[in-house]
Design an enzyme around this catalytic site. Sequence first.
Site, PDB file in Angstrom:
ATOM      1  N   ILE A 119       0.832  -1.200   0.000  1.00 29.55           N
ATOM      2  CA  ILE A 119       0.000   0.000   0.000  1.00 29.55           C
ATOM      3  C   ILE A 119       0.864   1.247   0.000  1.00 29.55           C
ATOM      4  O   ILE A 119       0.560   2.233  -0.658  1.00 29.55           O
ATOM      5  CB  ILE A 119      -0.929   0.008   1.234  1.00 29.55           C
ATOM      6  CG1 ILE A 119      -1.723  -1.294   1.310  1.00 29.55           C
ATOM      7  CG2 ILE A 119      -1.865   1.202   1.218  1.00 29.55           C
ATOM      8  CD1 ILE A 119      -2.584  -1.547   0.099  1.00 29.55           C
ATOM      9  N   GLU A 120       1.961   1.198   0.734  1.00 30.01           N
ATOM     10  CA  GLU A 120       2.811   2.376   0.873  1.00 30.01           C
ATOM     11  C   GLU A 120       3.621   2.673  -0.390  1.00 30.01           C
ATOM     12  O   GLU A 120       3.716   3.822  -0.811  1.00 30.01           O
ATOM     13  CB  GLU A 120       3.788   2.179   2.052  1.00 30.01           C
ATOM     14  CG  GLU A 120       3.152   2.283   3.422  1.00 30.01           C
ATOM     15  CD  GLU A 120       2.877   3.731   3.821  1.00 30.01           C
ATOM     16  OE1 GLU A 120       3.007   4.628   2.981  1.00 30.01           O
ATOM     17  OE2 GLU A 120       2.525   3.948   4.986  1.00 30.01           O
TER      18      GLU A 120
END
Length: 606
Positions: A231-232
């Site tokens: 996600i990051e």
Amino acid sequence: MRRSKYLYIAVLIISVIFLWNCSLFQKTSNKTQSSPPPTPPENQIPQKINPEEDILIPEEEKTQKDEESLPPEDISTQEQEKKEKEEAEEEEDPLVILEEALYAHQDALSAWEKGDFETALAALDDAYSLILKLKLPPDSPHIQEKNELRLLIAQRIQEIYASQLTAVGNNHQTIPFVENEFVKKEIIIFQTREKKLFEEAYKRSGRYRKIILEELKKAGLPEELCWVPIIESWFKTKAYSRARALGLWQFISSTGYRFGLKRDRYIDERMDPIKSTRAALKYLNELHSHFGDWTTALASYNCGEYRVKKVIRSQQITYLDNFWDLYIMLPKETARFVPRFIATLLIINNPEKYGFNLPNPDPPLQYEIISVNKPVQLSSFSRSLGLKTEDLASLNPELRHKSTPDHVYNLRVPVGFSENALTAMNSLPRWIPPEASYILYYVRRGEVLSTIARLYRTSVSAIAQLNGLRRINLIRPGQRLKIPVRGGSQYTSAPPLKLVKEGEKLIYIVKRGDSLYRIANAFTTTVQKIKKDNNLKSNTLDVGQKIVIQSGKPEGATIYTVKSGDSPFEIAQKFGMNLSYLLSLNGLSTRSKIYPGQELWVIAKK
């Protein structure tokens, strides 16, 4: 005859005296009965006459006697009331209440460790009820104890509620798999426009997941956290965001420093998968300990704990804040982070259900470590080993210029190349990377990007891109900008600030648009030191004002006399100094000229 006469007179006199005494006694008795009884003194204990015994009895003895004469039921009632009164007085002691609440908290922890959630929550509820009943004045010394215990109880309640959801580790180490409308929306995005990105990131994850899982196991954290980088950063070690967050775990520089990630001219440990993973897990563990549940902790990881705390305080709720209650109040990107993470876990755990055919992950990184102590380019090093430059670069992503640093460094090399690498290192020339590919410029009143771009022979778009400017027409006086330069061999304030040497003092003359912050930053000092050295009471400066930057001999410095053919760069190299530091130490700029016989301060590197 005469004797009888005397006897008669004597009897008569005695009778008169007797009658007179009787009359006097009767008058005295009547007077006593008609007078009111005297009022006893206030401090005298009242007395009563017992008609049966005709004796005086003190009031205390009378009360005791009366109690003894009461029926048993009346005696027990009085004792009960007395006992309740004493207990009520005891309960008013704040220390007693705080101690009882603490005992209840300890009972809750014992029950939690045994898996008895109901008992644990009941004990915490009791503890919290005791805290709420405790009314303390604002100046009470127990206020802090009350607030700390209330916060501790609230955190435990959050942790226990979180631990009753889908478990991925121990009781309190849980991540909830909630497939609500927000999570479903992110699943659809992954299934459509971000499907290719998702699958590529999943493939890249194979390089780093083994390392991350080992660190998670050491830290005792849920294994599912290994998917946070998808996600990051899409599992890209050099991913860089608009918020200037860098690396797999997207650390901004200040948070990276806070958790031990170093950054200098040669390296930026935010890009190192192992070091950044350790720092990220420390941060996540700290956030989870503070907020008590993983959803809120993950949201805080994305936007910072202070932002989430502010939202929680605005709710005016004492405890049990639920992340989904906070969802709509958080920044959009942060609010999406948690449902995107949950959506990722759901897809990876059951890809077929959500229409995914995930590729095989890349093999994990394998390497050996050698110790090097001089800067060399990875491209040259790779050629000497018969490798591709990317082979070494991918193993050492923290190297900013694809070169080793000028200090002892543990370099990763492919398996089987450690001996050849040490031999090749000794034969390679020393390489000095550029200090920066830009210079710093402080905007002055009336300037626009186009004039600054023309001054440094660059473009407006290049400046805007380097500084992340969304609107090129909005710059302000005093704003610091990075200006790209060709060759990029200097890292100085732009335009350079010049110092004047007066004896052993280095003086700066204030110009229009200057500020104490800019001057301190340009000469590697602090605003406080400048104000102290110049006896300044405020931050206000006047054009033409002389500011002492340095007074006397610098600590550890010696004098070097310039010889014919010397240059500032050669002198800096000779003494192991940074060029910009040598120049600032002597009040010089990159355009300054030196001459034979000139004396310069130098500080030899130890």
